[in-house]
Design a protein around this motif. Structure first.
Motif, PDB file in Angstrom:
ATOM      1  N   ILE B 293       0.828  -1.204   0.000  1.00 62.57           N
ATOM      2  CA  ILE B 293       0.000   0.000   0.000  1.00 62.57           C
ATOM      3  C   ILE B 293       0.859   1.249   0.000  1.00 62.57           C
ATOM      4  CG2 ILE B 293      -1.481   1.358   1.515  1.00 62.57           C
ATOM      5  CD1 ILE B 293      -3.097  -0.916   2.036  1.00 62.57           C
ATOM      6  N   THR B 377      -4.237  -3.019 -16.914  1.00 63.81           N
ATOM      7  CA  THR B 377      -5.481  -3.157 -16.159  1.00 63.81           C
ATOM      8  C   THR B 377      -5.855  -4.620 -15.986  1.00 63.81           C
ATOM      9  OG1 THR B 377      -6.189  -1.125 -17.206  1.00 63.81           O
ATOM     10  CG2 THR B 377      -7.866  -2.391 -16.069  1.00 63.81           C
ATOM     11  N   PHE B 381      -6.235  -6.615 -12.490  1.00 62.45           N
ATOM     12  CA  PHE B 381      -7.451  -7.280 -12.043  1.00 62.45           C
ATOM     13  C   PHE B 381      -7.223  -8.754 -11.829  1.00 62.45           C
ATOM     14  CE2 PHE B 381      -9.508  -3.418 -12.530  1.00 62.45           C
ATOM     15  CZ  PHE B 381     -10.669  -3.529 -11.788  1.00 62.45           C
ATOM     16  N   VAL B 420      -7.239  -5.844   1.052  1.00 65.00           N
ATOM     17  CA  VAL B 420      -6.227  -4.789   1.087  1.00 65.00           C
ATOM     18  C   VAL B 420      -5.537  -4.680  -0.265  1.00 65.00           C
ATOM     19  CG1 VAL B 420      -4.084  -4.072   2.174  1.00 65.00           C
ATOM     20  CG2 VAL B 420      -5.885  -5.096   3.547  1.00 65.00           C
ATOM     21  N   VAL B 422      -6.639  -5.315  -3.145  1.00 67.22           N
ATOM     22  CA  VAL B 422      -7.464  -4.677  -4.173  1.00 67.22           C
ATOM     23  C   VAL B 422      -7.179  -3.185  -4.211  1.00 67.22           C
ATOM     24  CG1 VAL B 422      -9.821  -4.077  -4.784  1.00 67.22           C
ATOM     25  CG2 VAL B 422      -9.278  -6.391  -4.141  1.00 67.22           C
ATOM     26  N   TYR B 423      -6.955  -2.632  -3.033  1.00 65.61           N
ATOM     27  CA  TYR B 423      -6.747  -1.193  -2.974  1.00 65.61           C
ATOM     28  C   TYR B 423      -5.562  -0.762  -3.826  1.00 65.61           C
ATOM     29  CZ  TYR B 423      -5.578   3.371  -1.209  1.00 65.61           C
ATOM     30  OH  TYR B 423      -5.266   4.696  -1.135  1.00 65.61           O
ATOM     31  N   LEU B 426      -5.964  -1.444  -7.546  1.00 65.78           N
ATOM     32  CA  LEU B 426      -6.917  -0.497  -8.088  1.00 65.78           C
ATOM     33  C   LEU B 426      -6.276   0.863  -8.319  1.00 65.78           C
ATOM     34  CD1 LEU B 426      -9.747  -1.272  -8.555  1.00 65.78           C
ATOM     35  CD2 LEU B 426     -10.410  -0.130  -6.482  1.00 65.78           C
ATOM     36  N   ARG B 427      -5.346   1.190  -7.443  1.00 65.81           N
ATOM     37  CA  ARG B 427      -4.694   2.483  -7.559  1.00 65.81           C
ATOM     38  C   ARG B 427      -3.949   2.586  -8.889  1.00 65.81           C
ATOM     39  NH1 ARG B 427      -1.112   3.977  -2.625  1.00 65.81           N
ATOM     40  NH2 ARG B 427       0.023   2.232  -3.478  1.00 65.81           N
ATOM     41  N   VAL B 429      -4.939   1.196 -11.649  1.00 64.57           N
ATOM     42  CA  VAL B 429      -5.966   1.488 -12.646  1.00 64.57           C
ATOM     43  C   VAL B 429      -6.384   2.952 -12.550  1.00 64.57           C
ATOM     44  CG1 VAL B 429      -8.232   0.837 -13.489  1.00 64.57           C
ATOM     45  CG2 VAL B 429      -6.739  -0.878 -12.496  1.00 64.57           C
ATOM     46  N   TYR B 430      -6.439   3.412 -11.317  1.00 60.68           N
ATOM     47  CA  TYR B 430      -6.775   4.818 -11.109  1.00 60.68           C
ATOM     48  C   TYR B 430      -5.768   5.717 -11.823  1.00 60.68           C
ATOM     49  CZ  TYR B 430      -5.909   9.031  -8.298  1.00 60.68           C
ATOM     50  OH  TYR B 430      -5.601  10.284  -7.884  1.00 60.68           O
TER      51      TYR B 430
END
Lengths: 624, 485, 100, 520, 167
Positions: B293, B377, B381, B420, B422-423, B426-427, B429-430
């Motif tokens: 993270i 991406t 995923f 956790v 995923v966060y 995902l970032r 992808v963000y």
């Protein structure tokens, strides 16, 4: 016609659709045609149906016309079905014909308003919904109309939608009504749960077959909660005075003659249930009595012509509830009818006054209109006499019947006297404030501006004709009681009133009517506004309290609305934030752990080796 | 044991892939010596060698060779394919990367081949000797490959760190092996298993040996707390190698571990050994995911995520059954696709390789370079285990194994840490799609046809396994059943 | 004949000393020498067991370990030379470009 | 037409792939194609309704193909009365989204259309999957497009909202994944055959303790999705920040995936646990009804107001579901559709003014009924539908839920009924502040009225609002047998659960078993 | 018991020089100490009846590897680089941890000590080893060649023969 009862509400509904969809494009002429015509046709259709019914069911049995199965789901549901029986018929006739008259009146009154088409489409919709209410064969269908009229009331009160107070008043009306609807809904849930049906007849039948009295009481009280909302009784009456923000014909139709009386209908309709629950009846009567006197006192100190009438309506509705509350259902309905005449007449009359005064509503700026607008004045006077309860006008008979029944009621005889007494005092106030209104408006000299005076004129025929018709009704309405016609026709349960009590009540009523009128004349007929000022000087606290309607609105605001709003804010800013905070805290903890772990990663390979080795030692320690 | 190995029938066929790779490596070395003109074709040649090797897997005979020290079976074939797949993807990404950085040479691919040989030895060795030898061959090649980009200090530093830690860990592996040797009189798995069935489960020395050996292997797996090197090394290593490094050696170590543990089966029930694996698994999942993270450097983030993924794979190891071995096989193949794919996208970012490759570098990449963005991406995923990607199927398999064998608690830890994870996936992808790049700082991926092809393979693979995993399951399942009687 | 465990104990001591060296020294080459010490301790263990069991296998294992050590030494020293090229030191604490 | 369900799923996906190949500049073509495909899907789903036979409780239009035979996972589709209308709702709202955002999406229109097409397919898949794992796959597949939709095309705080949305949902669903696996394992344990077919889990007769655990795993996922208090905080952010189309789909369909999950899985799978924890869920639902309504009331932001109202409305649905009563459940399903229509419409309409004025603050509006009369009319209709005015759809759903749940949960129902009052308060407040009163802000004097594409999007919604309100039996009739069967399953499950309690089979760890063999 | 005397003497030598490797600041001294330690170990190998390996130990380690070390140290001129002890926690944990590790190992090794040795001589001369090596261990043996080749290539690559210069 009997097998097409749905046509009666469908016609105004059609009018609504036509006006609503095309009215704007096709212009006022089209609207003026469609609006009143659809209501007229509906009235005619209703009348035809009534005649046919009379022919077919001379015994007053129930005629049901099922249109289709509306909702059906696991034992809950109802047909969309309309019924005719004497009670419905009374309501039907009042609604359609008074409705038609007011449509007619509106053509003149609203002629120059922007949104003419909108007005008429709402009005038509109202008529349709009101007819569904009174014709529906089950509580559920009735509820459709019940809510529908609430909607129309909302829309029409807020007709002048760019005025804040009008919109707020409309919303208030809807919301307060909804509180009542809550009771109605729960009552229906109870019926479904315990009776499995909401059909009027079946419910009454099953209830009469012997069920737990507590259940019936609960249902009755819940229904009455609904009634207090719609019929503006304590504690939910607060919306009605505000509702005067709507166009005056609307006040006449919805907030005097028809919709607000739906609550009375609501008690009379399941009278079988209520008779099984005398406690509930008592509550109805007490609330009715309190409302009657409470609103009447407020009426004394109001200066807006429509506000006076509004409080008067509340008060009169209280009378009706006394009637149905003491078990004299016929009396209640009778007063409903007469009230429809004279109160509609008064409202329309006030509308005519306002029209003449170029929109002025404050009676302190009126006066001396007697000569200027004679038709209005005369009809207004007739209606005032009627409501004040002078024999032999209609108001006298109906009010007297209620008070007499209260005195004689067999359900809670001890309380009956008190209710009668309160009712009588309320009647005294009624006569007083009505004549105060009359004298201030029509008597004395003109207190308005030059310009207003210059514009004073009698209204067009579309407005005066309904006035005359309604005034005639106010005079003649009493005839319904001749030979107990209404009583026999309605066949509602009733009880004997001993002649002694009947006379006592009658004499008392007459005396208070005269007394009230005389006081009003003595004070306002002679002195005009000075009387108000004197009152203010002598008893400023009382005067101010009355003027501010006992501060009930303020109390509701402070005790209910504001705390609730604060609580809601707390939920949003407090609880929601707390939840988010807790979850975010979890996230932060994870992130912080991650950040700390990051600093384990010193970049120094000897540290890694140490980490490795400490891991080995710890594992050996634990696992070996 | 005394049988002369050279006359053991079919030995050539048995080690055909290894032979091809060894010889291929030598050839590429020679090619390098012949001059710069041929340098352009080294990568295609390397690819051909790898493909030929993969094809040669079909000719391989199943059986035990070299006196019971070398076993070829269905499962080794699957793992061989995984190694080769990783190598092929690494080669594809490396081609343009090396060219761009001006460090192309035949040695690179030769080392990759020999490393693959080392992994194959780890996968097939039935003797700790072979396994350790394979491990060392692999390690030596990794030392060099990590430091291959000599001109930049980080590459050298990464190489240094990996070397010191690797040699240190080797010491522990060897010492553990020695102690086991003392207890079982052999380093052959079959014979060790025989010895273990009569061994005293309370022998502390044995447990110490196990911990020493496991810690050494744990180092190779980058399992916490033996993971310290991983983020630094991945960051410093050339990106294609970092991707390969994060997958292939782990797969090889895992399969070796499976063999080792199944030899120890009689001991496992009566000792806390499995608990140690469980502890490694939990620590890896927690530390890996939590630390990821905090990372903004893509390669470091992927390194931590790799630590976490080892944790997941170790879950399957907890229940030593055919299903769990198949799960590991499926997971490693999947992981190869998605992780090398992710590193591959990073490797195409044309910037100074000495600087960290941060999230800011990929800001807005999804719209600037749709294909790379999409590929990254999809990889993210898949890494986070969301359907319909291969990552989902693989994770499903792992958790199914855990549930089947009653390891619910650890599965719950796995799930919670996945959340956790995923966060931070995902970032990425963000950043790809929702973040505008800083003014005048828009890096465009410099991947050519090779990288694009590799990304296409990755994506297709991820979706094919995600949507039609049946053939792979059938293969892995059958192979695993054959491995564990 | 000296009992096997004496050799084992000696080997354990040497191994621990090697570990200690790895953990406490900063000079890369010294660290590497400590690792060599560890590896040699392992060799001693193998040989001790080999004699204990009268097995050639342990002995041959040592042979391979020596080969491994030689290979590691070659690569390792090359890495140190490269490190020195970049930084003019082989203090491993100085190798801290990558962290956190 | 066979494989009609597959068509509805795969047509949008195929179209999305096709569109991906289009050049970015062909924005208009892409929009038209997207709309066309979504309309085609809608037509197919109409055919589905037409082929759906009344009076059958079981799944219809069934398709079943082996997918992962090793684990008994199948590509199995089917609709029954519970899912039928939700599918139709999905296919209806997707073209509505395209229409409503015709001129609203300026950046990356291609990706926008693709996202929604994939989302549509996934949502349909959620409702028609009859295999638990397949369901899960679709369930998760909806996340990515929605994440992108919020994150790329959303408002100012879109990132926060998108990530919050994703993390909340994923937290629940990942735990549910474990539950699914465990459930599958238990199923295997009992029958010896791996299968994830939904019907195979009915009447599994799990021991109560196990049920409670699994109930927790499943209920959490769905409770987050619904969302139930206190797990609702992702919703206002997601709805507010999402672009109009995203809000429509999010509120219109995605929230229903939660209620649908409760209905389809939680109730019949874990009847004992439902009996045990149902009251808790009901309590939360009712709290949500009141809570959502109250918080709605004090929102200064139109979209947030509507978003919180969803919490309230969905609370009704959950109440109906856990009342486990024919009427309540039918009402609940109907209410899911209703909420999709009315709240979808409200979001659409809020988007319309936002598009024109770029603010959603109530305070910035006032009196725009004068400038946008047609728009105001649509808005009021949608509000009335949401308020639950008889004659429109909202009433029927709410009434059935409350009347039904009153039979089993009288106290909570009465409390929930107050939500009806509150709905009037906050929604009319919204109408009053936005449309009525004098025009204070000069910018509001010249807002163009609702445009053709928005009207085209609204009209079908309004038609359905009236249709459901006037003749709900069209819809109720088709769902009745399935709901009946569902309730029967729950009842049966409860009885067999009692029987199970007597004998609890001992489980042996597989590893232990193997080790025991090895020892011998 | 001359054997014991020899053992303990050379064990002491091995340990003391090993400690010197670890403790002495100068890497040159360290390297020489390591050579000495390795010699002591070679003696141990002889005691363990493995003369062939003892010879290998001397040749490979002391002869080749250590010379390489020394060469590098000299080449890089490292002998003057003396290190200041830093990172006290790291130092402390290093000493304490390895001491604990060593003590624990010694404790358990003596606890589980096997006292009896099998009868008969242990034949581990070059011939026996060689034959076994080329029979049973032919595959690993061949692989070692690859290992060494990789190491050589790697060493060349890393230690500075620039690719640009090679062509």
């Amino acid at each position: 016609m009997l097998n097409h009862l749905w046509l009666i509400p469908a016609l105004p509904l059609l009018g609504f659709l036509l006006n609503g969809l095309f009215g704007k494009r096709l212009g006022n002429g089209f609207v003026s045609l469609v609006g009143p015509l659809s209501s007229f046709l509906s009235a005619v259709a209703g009348t035809v149906a009534v005649l046919q019914y009379h022919h077919q069911y001379p015994n007053g049995d129930r005629h049901v016309d099922v249109v289709y199965n509306w909702i059906s789901s696991g034992g809950v549901g109802a047909d969309l079905a309309f019924q005719l029986d004497p009670l419905s018929i009374v309501m039907l006739l009042v609604v359609t014909w008074v409705g038609f008259l007011i449509h007619l009146y509106s053509v003149g009154y609203m002629a120059h308003e922007e949104g003419y088409w909108r007005y008429f489409s709402y009005l038509n919709l109202f008529l349709a919904e009101m007819l569904v209410l009174v014709l529906g064969s089950s509580y559920l269908v009735m509820f459709v109309g019940w809510e529908g009229v609430g909607l129309c009331s909302y829309l029409l009160i807020g007709f002048y939608y760019d005025k804040d107070f009008a919109v707020a008043a409309g919303k208030k009306a809807f919301v307060v009504n909804r509180i009542g609807d809550f009771g109605f809904l729960v009552a229906m849930f109870l019926m479904f749960a315990y009776f499995g049906t909401v059909d009027f007849a079946k419910v009454s039948q099953i209830a009469s077959g012997g069920v737990e009295p507590g259940l019936v009481t609960a249902i009755c009280l819940l229904l009455f909660l609904g009634a207090t909302g719609k019929s503006a009784q304590i504690p939910l009456y607060v919306w009605l005075p505000d509702a005067m923000a709507g166009p005056t014909p609307v006040s006449a139709l919805i907030h005097a003659a028809t919709m607000v009386t739906a609550g009375v209908y609501m008690i009379a309709r399941p009278n079988a249930l209520y008779r099984l629950a005398p406690d509930a009846l008592m509550v109805v009567a007490i609330i009715g009595a309190l409302t009657a006197i409470f609103a009447a006192t407020i009426g004394i100190r109001q200066n807006d012509i429509k506000k006076v009438l509004a409080y008067s309506t509340v008060s009169q509705l209280g009378f009706m509830f006394i009637g149905v509350g003491v078990g004299a259902f016929t009396a209640g309905i009778f007063h409903l009818i007469t009230h429809a005449f004279f109160k509609a007449c008064l409202f329309l009359g006030s509308g005519s006054v306002i029209h003449a005064m170029s929109g002025e509503q404050d009676i302190r700026r009126m006066g001396g209109l007697w000569k200027k607008i004679p038709i209005t004045a005369w009809t207004f006077l007739i209606a005032t006499i009627a409501i004040a309860g002078f024999p032999p006008l209609s108001g006298f008979f109906s009010k007297d019947e209620i008070l007499a029944s209260a005195l004689a009621n067999p359900y809670f005889p001890d309380l009956g006297v008190w209710i009668w007494a309160i009712g009588t005092v309320a009647a005294l106030f009624t006569a007083f404030y009505m004549f105060r209104l009359f004298f201030l408006t029509f008597g004395g000299s003109f207190r308005g501006t030059q310009e207003q005076e210059h514009h004073l004129h009698e209204s067009p025929w579309t407005m005066t004709v309904p006035l005359v018709v309604l005034a005639a009704g106010s005079i003649l309405g009493g005839a319904l009681t001749v030979n107990h016609f209404l009583e026999h026709w309605l066949e509602l349960p009733t009880f004997e009133v001993s002649p002694a009590r009947a006379w006592l009540a009658m004499i008392a009523s007459t005396i208070v009517a005269i007394l009230g009128t005389w006081f009003a004349y003595a004070l306002f007929g002679r002195r005009g506004l000075a009387a108000d000022e004197r009152f203010e000087r002598r008893a400023p606290a009382v005067a101010r309290t009355l003027e501010n309607k006992y501060y009930v609105d303020e109390f509701y605001d402070e005790a209910l609305v504001t705390p609730l709003e604060r609580f809601s804010r707390f939920l949003w800013r407090g609880i929601d934030a707390l939840i988010d905070g807790i979850l975010a805290l979890g996230g932060y903890v994870v992130a912080a752990v991650g950040d700390l772990l990051r600093f384990l990663q010193t970049g120094n390979v000897r540290n890694y080796a140490l980490m490795f080795f400490v891991g080995v030692i710890v594992f050996i320690w634990i696992f070996a | 044991m005394t049988l002369h190995p050279l006359i053991e029938p079919g030995w050539v066929n048995a080690i055909l892939p290894e032979l091809v790779l060894c010889v291929g490596g030598l050839l590429l070395m020679l090619l390098g010596a012949f001059g710069a003109r041929l340098r352009g074709i080294t990568a295609p040649l390397a690819l051909i060698v790898f493909i030929v090797t993969a094809w040669s897997e079909k000719l391989v005979l199943a059986g035990t060779f070299f006196g019971g020290t070398y076993e070829i079976s269905g499962i080794t074939r699957i793992f061989d394919i995984t190694f080769l797949l990783s190598a092929i993807l690494a080669t594809l990404f490396a081609r343009e990367y090396l060219e761009r950085e001006g460090i192309e040479g035949g040695e690179f691919y030769a080392l990759l081949m020999w490393a693959t040989v080392g992994m194959m030895m780890m996968a097939k060795g039935l003797d700790l000797l072979i396994v350790i030898l394979g491990l060392e061959l692999l390690s030596i090649c990794i030392f060099v490959l990590v430091g291959y980009h000599r001109r930049i200090p980080v590459s050298n530093e990464a190489s240094l760190k990996y070397f010191l830690m690797g040699a240190f860990a080797t010491g522990f592996i060897l010492y553990g092996t020695a102690l086991f040797y003392g207890a079982t009189r052999s380093t052959n798995f079959t014979e060790m298993a025989r010895a273990f069935s009569t061994a005293d489960p309370n022998n502390v020395l044995l447990s110490i040996a196990f911990v020493l050996l496991m810690s050494g292997l744990g180092f190779k797996l980058a399992a916490a707390p033996f993971h310290g090197w991983a983020p630094d090394v991945y960051q410093g290593a050339p990106s294609p190698i970092a991707g390969w490094l994060s997958v292939a050696p782990k797969a090889a170590t895992l399969i070796a571990l499976v063999r080792l543990l199944s030899a120890m089966l009689p001991m496992l029930q009566f000792s806390l050994w499995m608990k140690m694996i469980a502890a490694l698994s939990v620590l890896s999942m927690v530390i890996g995911n939590a630390a990821a993270i905090a990372q903004r450097d893509l390669k470091r983030m992927l390194a931590y995520s790799g630590i976490a993924h080892v944790g997941y794979m170790l879950i399957a190891l907890l229940s030593l059954r055919d299903d769990s071995v198949a799960a590991i096989a499926v997971y490693t193949i999947t992981y190869a696709l998605m992780n090398i794919g992710a590193f591959g996208v990073v490797s195409t970012l044309a910037k100074n390789q000495n600087d960290p490759q941060t999230l800011d570098d990929i800001a807005g990449l999804g719209f600037r370079s749709p294909f790379s963005g999409l590929a990254l991406t999809v990889c993210m995923f898949s890494l986070s285990g969301l359907p319909p990607t291969a990552g989902f199927i693989a994770k499903f398999y792992i958790f199914k194994t855990a549930v089947d064998s009653g390891h619910l608690a650890i599965a719950i830890v796995g799930i919670l840490t996945s959340i956790v994870s995923v966060y931070y996936y995902l970032r990425v992808v963000y950043y790809l799609y929702m973040k505008e790049p800083a003014e005048g700082y828009a890096i465009v991926p410099a991947g050519g046809i090779f990288a694009t092809g590799a990304l296409a393979i990755t994506m297709i693979g991820i979706f094919v396994i995600g949507l039609f995993p049946t053939p792979l399951f059938a293969m892995a399942g059958a192979a695993a059943r054959a491995l564990l009687p | 004949m000296i009992p096997t465990h004496w050799f084992l104990i000696l080997s354990a001591i040497l191994f621990a000393i090697g570990v200690c060296g790895v953990l406490t020294r900063k000079n890369g080459i010294t660290i590497f020498m400590s690792i060599e010490l560890m590896v040699n301790a392992v060799n001693l263990t193998f040989l001790a067991y080999a004699r204990q069991f009268h097995q050639i296998h342990g002995l041959i294992f040592v042979f391979f370990v020596m080969a491994i050590a030689a290979a590691e030494a070659a690569v390792g020293l090359a890495i140190f030379i490269s490190l020195f090229h970049h930084r003019a030191t082989i203090d491993v604490d100085e190798a801290n470009l990558m962290r956190w | 037409m066979t494989h009609i369900l597959s068509w509805t799923i795969w047509l949008p996906i195929a179209a999305a792939f096709l569109l991906a190949l289009f050049p970015r500049s062909a924005a208009n073509t892409i929009k038209i194609l997207g709309l066309f495909v979504s309309l085609a899907t809608f037509v197919i789903s109409l055919a589905m309704v037409q082929q759906f036979q009344e009076g059958i409780a079981a799944f219809q239009l069934v398709e079943s193909m082996s997918w992962i035979p090793q684990w008994g996972i199948r590509y199995a589709l089917g609709v029954d009365g519970i899912s039928l209308w939700l599918v139709l709702l999905t296919t209806l709202l997707t073209p509505v989204v395209f229409l409503s955002s015709w001129n609203a999406i300026h950046k990356h229109p291609k990706e926008y259309v693709i996202s929604f097409l994939i989302m549509e397919a996934a949502m349909i898949g959620v409702f028609v999957a009859t295999d638990l794992v397949l369901f899960y796959v679709f369930f998760e597949l909806t996340l990515l497009p929605m994440y992108l939709v919020i994150g790329v095309w959303g408002g100012a705080y879109r990132i926060y909202a998108a990530i919050k949305f994703f993390l909340f949902t994923v937290t629940g669903s990942l735990l549910m994944l474990l539950g699914i696996i465990y459930l599958g394992f238990l199923q295997f344990h009992q029958t010896g055959v791996w299968s994830f077919a939904i019907t195979d889990f009915y009447g599994l007769g799990l021991p109560p303790h196990t049920q409670s655990i699994l109930f927790g795993a499943f209920a959490l996922a769905f409770a987050i999705k619904v969302p139930l208090f206190p797990l609702h905080t992702w919703l206002p952010d997601a709805h507010v920040e999402a672009p109009t189309g995203g809000s429509i789909i999010l509120a219109g369909v995605m929230l229903k995936m939660g209620t649908y999950g409760f209905l389809r899985f939680v109730l019949p799978f874990f009847p004992d646990a439902t009996a045990k924890y149902g009251p808790l869920i009901i309590a939360l639902a009712v709290i949500g009804v009141i809570y959502g309504a109250l918080v709605s009331w004090v929102q200064p932001d139109m979209k947030k107001l509507v978003a919180y109202s969803s919490v309230s409305h969905l609370g009704f649905c959950v109440l109906g579901i856990f009342a486990i009563n024919q009427t309540a459940i039918e009402g609940s399903i109907l209410q899911m559709v209703n909420h999709g229509l009315s709240t979808g419409a409200l979001f659409l309409l809020v988007g319309v003014v936002y598009e024109r004025r770029h603010t959603r603050m109530l305070a910035d509006y006032g009196g725009i009924a004068r400038t946008m009369p047609l728009y105001a009319t649509f808005f009021v209709i949608a509000v009335l539908s949401s308020v639950g005015l008889p004659g429109l759809n909202g009433f029927v759903g709410e009434f059935l839920i409350l009347a039904g749940s009153f039979k089993t949960q009288p106290v909570w129902t009465v409390v929930a009924t107050t939500g009806v009052i509150l709905a009037a308060i906050y929604l009319l407040w919204l109408v009053q502040r936005v449309f009525f009163g004098p025009i204070v802000n000069d910018e509001n004097r010249h807002i163009p009225d609702i445009a053709w594409n928005e009207v085209a999007a609204m009209v079908p919604l309004v038609v359905l609002m009236v249709w459901i309100g006037v003749h709900p039996n069209t819809f109720l009739r088709k769902m009745a047998p399935s709901v009946e069967q569902l309730i029967a399953t729950v009842e049966r499950g409860r009885e067999s659960g009692k029987a199970m309690l007597a004998k609890t089979p001992a489980r042996r760890s597989p590893l232990a078993a193997r080790l025991a063999e090895a020892r011998q | 018991m001359i054997e014991y005397a020899v053992f303990f003497f050379f064990a002491a030598v091995a340990v003391i020089f090993a400690l010197m490797v670890v403790l002495h600041r100068n890497p040159v001294v360290g390297a020489l100490a390591l050579v000495a330690s390795f010699f002591a170990l070679a003696v141990m190998y002889v005691l363990l009846e493995a003369p062939f390996l003892a010879a290998l130990q001397v040749i490979v380690y002391a002869g080749a590897i250590m010379v390489l070390f020394l060469f590098v140290i000299m080449l890089l001129n490292l002998q003057k680089q003396s290190e200041e002890p830093t990172r006290p926690l790291q130092q402390f944990l290093g000493y304490a941890g390895s001491a604990a590790f060593g003590i624990g190992l010694v404790y358990y090794l003596s606890k589980y000590a096997v006292m009896e040795l099998p009868a008969g001589p242990f034949i581990a001369d070059a011939r026996t080893v060689g034959i076994r090596l080329f029979e049973a261990y032919i595959f690993p043996f061949e692989m070692v060649s690859i290992l060494l080749l990789a190491a050589i290539v790697g060493a060349l690559l890393l230690s500075g023969v620039r690719m640009e210069e090679r062509t």
